[in-house]
Scaffold this active site. Structure first.
Site, mmCIF file in Angstrom:
data_model
loop_
_atom_site.group_PDB
_atom_site.id
_atom_site.type_symbol
_atom_site.label_atom_id
_atom_site.label_comp_id
_atom_site.label_asym_id
_atom_site.label_seq_id
_atom_site.Cartn_x
_atom_site.Cartn_y
_atom_site.Cartn_z
ATOM 1 C CE LYS A 1 25.743 66.457 -48.203
ATOM 2 N NZ LYS A 1 24.976 67.157 -49.251
ATOM 3 C CB CYS B 1 36.368 60.083 -58.059
ATOM 4 S SG CYS B 1 34.838 59.201 -58.363
ATOM 5 C CG HIS C 1 32.201 64.104 -56.383
ATOM 6 N ND1 HIS C 1 33.444 64.332 -56.936
ATOM 7 C CD2 HIS C 1 32.186 62.764 -56.074
ATOM 8 C CE1 HIS C 1 34.132 63.191 -56.969
ATOM 9 N NE2 HIS C 1 33.388 62.234 -56.453
#
Lengths: 385, 385
Positions: free
Chosen positions: B329, B83, B333
Site C-alpha cells: 500500500k 504479481c 507495488h
C-alpha cells in the site's frame, strides 16, 4: 543432489492449431505425459513459454495450466528464456526434483503463434534480442542470423549451398515423425531454388513457427526401478550459460560461448565426452545455428561444420545424428515449446520408440536449446540404463 | 538439501523512474546487493518480472540483465507468476542453491510500469486473471477484489471503515522507509473521504503501481559463518501453492487455500507455528487481501482479521506486525518486484537495520507474495541466528 529420471513424455503435433486454446494444447501434452508415466498427480509444474502475454493476452501460465490439468494446489510457475524457455523449464524441474524439495515435477513447453498476424509475432520474437541496441536499429531475428551467416561464409569460405544438407537431413528425418509440422523430404535442387528470406538465409534455412506443446514427468531415479518392462531414462548431465544479449557485444560473433560452456558443464556432470553422444537434438532455428552449435559443443572444428554435414555425418547413420525427428526446421519451432520437444524426442530415441527415424543403438542423447541469438543456451544429456 | 542464507540485499526506491531503463533499475538493485554481500560474481540469476514483454518490448530478461551487471556467461532465466514473480524467482534461487547445483545465486524482482499509459498497464495486470472466463466478462483486477471485499463485508458483517487500520498502518510504517513510494501518514478521516476506485475499494484500500527493483544474494549457509560481525539470516522455510486461476472456481471465494497451503509447508519446514513469527510482510495489494491472508495463514479466525487490525495487533508493537516498511500500500507495488522487496524488508528487520520502522527483537519473519487473485501464493520464513 539425487539422480533424476524422465518417467513419462507427451506432445501435440506442431501445426496451426486454431481450434485449441493455449491451455488445451498444454493440457493435451501434460495429460499424455502423465498417462505415459502412470502418475495421476504431481507436486510442481514448470511452464516454458515466451509470448502468451501478448499473443494470447494471458500470463500467469503456472496457475492457469495447473488448474486446467487438475493440479490445482500444486506449486507452479512459468519460466521464460525466449526460445530456450522449454529447456529452462526442464532444468527448473530437474533441480527441484534433484534437490528433494519436489518429488514429482512436470515440465511443459507451450507456444501458440499462429492465431496472431505474422508481423506481430515477428515483433514479439524480436523481444528476445536487445530492445535498445538491436531492435531500435530495425533488426529482426532472421536478419541477425543472416548477418552471422554471411560473416561465416566470408570467413570460412563456404558457399550458400553447402548449408543445404542441414535442411535436407531435418526434412528427411521428419517424414516418420507424426508430430512434425512437415513430412515432405526436400532435394538440393529445391533448396537452391527456395525463396530468399533475408539473404543469405532462404526459406529452407529457416525453421517455421507453429502451435504446440510437449511435456515430461520427472521423478527421483530410484522410483523408476519399480516399473517393470520399461527402460529407465536418466538425466545424467545439465548445464546452462548466457552470453551478451546483443551479438555485437561478443568478442567473436561466430563462436557460441554459451553453447560451449553449457555443453562442457553437462559433459562434466555426466562424465562423458562428445564422442559418447549417440544423437544430438540441436537448435537449428537457422542452418547457421546448427553449424555454430556443432562447433561450440565439440563435434566439428571451427568453420568446419558444413563439412560434417556434406559428408553425411549428421544423418541417422552418421557419426553424430542431429535433428533425428525433424529438428526445428521440419518438426517446427513453437518457440517456448521447442526445448521440451527436444527432451521428448531424445527420450523416444533412447527408448527405441522413434520408428522410422530410430537411431540404431542409441544409448546417450543430448538436447540443446538456444534463446536469443545464442545469448542463453541450455544442454541436457539423457541416458538409457 | 543444504541450508541457505541471504548474504546481501539491495533495492531501489519505488517511484516513477522515467530516467532509468529496466536494466538500469535491476542493475542498481543487484549491484547494491552484491556490494552488501561482498561478492563480485554469481553462478546464476533468477529474474522475477511480469510485464516487460509488453511494457518495455523486452523479454529474455535473464540474459539481458546478467549481461548488464557483468554476469555474462552465468546461468540466467526469468520466472513469472504474475504479481508473485518476485517470490517465485527467490524460490528458484533457493532451490538451486540448496540442491548444490549453484553456489551463489542472485534473485531480483524488477518492474517498470509508469512508462506506459495506465489503461495499458491495467490491461496487462488483467492477464494474471483468467483470459477466457474473467477478462472477457470485462473484469479488471480491482473489480475482482471489489467483488471479494463486498462479499466479505456481507458475510462477516463488517463495514467499509473497519478496513481503514490496514491502510493507516502501512502508511505509518512507510514514513521511515526511504525506499517507499509514500511517506505521508494518513488518518481515518482521510480514509473515509478517499476517492472510490471500484466500490467498496477506495484509493486508500488499493496499492499504487510504481517502478522498482529489489535483489538478494543467496549462498550456502555454512559460507556465511566466515563473515565476522554480521548476523546470519537463514531461509528456514519455503512453500508454494496454486489455486484455481478464476475466483469463481473456488469452493469458498473468501478462503485463500493457496496461502494456507504455502504457509503450512513453510511452517513445517521451519518447525514453527504462526506464534513464532515476529513480523509478517504480507501481500496487501488491496485491504481485503491483507485480511484474507491473515486468516488463511493462521493469525486470525475466519472473518475476524479486521478485529485484529482494529485492536492494533498489526502495528509494529502488536502481536503480529505486518507491512512493517509500508507494505504494498505505501512502499508501492511494482508487481514482479514486490516479492523481492518483501524479502529485502524481512532481512532488514532481522538484521536490526529497519531504523524508525524497526520491530523490537525481531528474530523470525515471514514474507508472503500473491499472484493473481490468490491463485499462486508463495511463503518464505527467514530467521536471524
Amino acid at each position: 543432489m539425487r539422480p533424476v529420471a524422465v518417467l513419462g513424455i507427451g506432445q501435440t503435433k506442431v501445426e496451426e492449431q486454431w481450434e485449441k486454446s493455449l491451455r488445451e494444447l498444454a493440457g493435451d501434452a501434460i495429460l499424455a505425459a502423465m498417462q505415459d508415466a502412470g502418475v495421476e498427480t504431481a507436486d510442481a509444474l514448470y511452464v516454458g513459454n515466451m509470448m502468451s502475454g501478448s499473443a494470447s493476452h494471458q500470463q500467469h501460465l503456472g496457475s492457469y495450466i495447473a488448474d486446467w490439468v487438475g493440479l490445482r494446489f500444486a506449486e507452479a510457475a512459468r519460466v521464460e528464456a525466449a526460445c530456450s524457455s522449454g529447456a529452462a523449464a526442464f532444468r527448473s524441474a530437474l533441480i527441484a526434483v534433484s534437490s528433494g524439495e519436489v518429488d514429482v515435477a512436470i515440465a511443459v513447453g507451450v507456444e501458440k503463434m499462429t492465431d496472431s498476424p505474422t508481423e506481430e509475432i515477428t515483433a514479439q520474437l524480436a523481444t528476445a534480442a536487445d530492445a535498445d541496441w538491436e531492435l531500435d536499429m530495425g533488426l529482426s531475428f532472421v536478419a541477425l542470423n543472416a548477418l552471422a551467416m554471411r560473416r561465416y561464409m566470408e570467413q570460412y569460405k563456404w558457399d550458400k549451398i553447402s548449408f543445404a544438407p542441414f535442411s535436407i537431413n531435418s526434412h528427411a528425418n521428419a517424414v516418420h515423425n507424426p508430430y512434425a509440422r512437415f513430412h515432405e523430404p526436400i532435394t538440393e535442387e529445391q533448396f537452391r531454388k527456395a525463396t530468399m528470406v533475408a539473404e543469405p538465409i532462404c526459406i529452407m534455412d529457416a525453421s517455421p513457427m507453429g502451435d504446440g506443446a510437449a511435456a515430461a514427468i520427472l521423478v527421483p531415479a530410484e522410483r523408476v526401478r519399480s516399473i517393470p518392462g520399461r527402460p529407465r531414462i536418466r538425466v545424467i548431465g545439465s548445464g546452462a550459460a548466457t552470453d551478451s544479449i546483443a551479438i555485437h557485444g561478443r568478442r567473436n560473433p561466430l563462436w557460441l560461448r554459451a553453447a560451449e560452456l553449457s555443453a562442457k558443464a553437462a559433459y562434466a556432470q555426466a562424465g562423458i565426452t562428445p564422442r559418447d553422444i549417440d544423437l544430438f537434438e540441436l537448435h537449428d532455428a537457422f542452418s547457421i545455428m546448427a553449424a555454430l552449435s556443432l562447433e561450440a559443443t565439440g563435434f566439428a572444428e571451427r568453420g568446419q561444420a558444413p563439412r560434417l554435414a556434406l559428408d553425411g555425418e549428421i544423418r541417422p547413420t552418421g557419426s553424430i545424428p542431429i535433428c533425428t525427428l525433424g529438428g526445428l526446421k521440419a518438426r517446427g519451432h513453437p518457440v517456448g515449446a521447442t526445448g521440451m520437444y527436444q527432451i521428448v524426442e531424445v527420450t523416444r530415441q533412447l527408448r527405441g520408440e522413434a520408428g522410422g527415424s530410430q537411431v540404431p543403438d542409441a544409448r546417450i542423447g543430448m538436447a540443446q536449446n538456444i534463446g536469443g541469438s545464442g545469448s542463453n543456451i541450455i544442454a541436457h544429456i539423457l541416458q538409457v540404463d
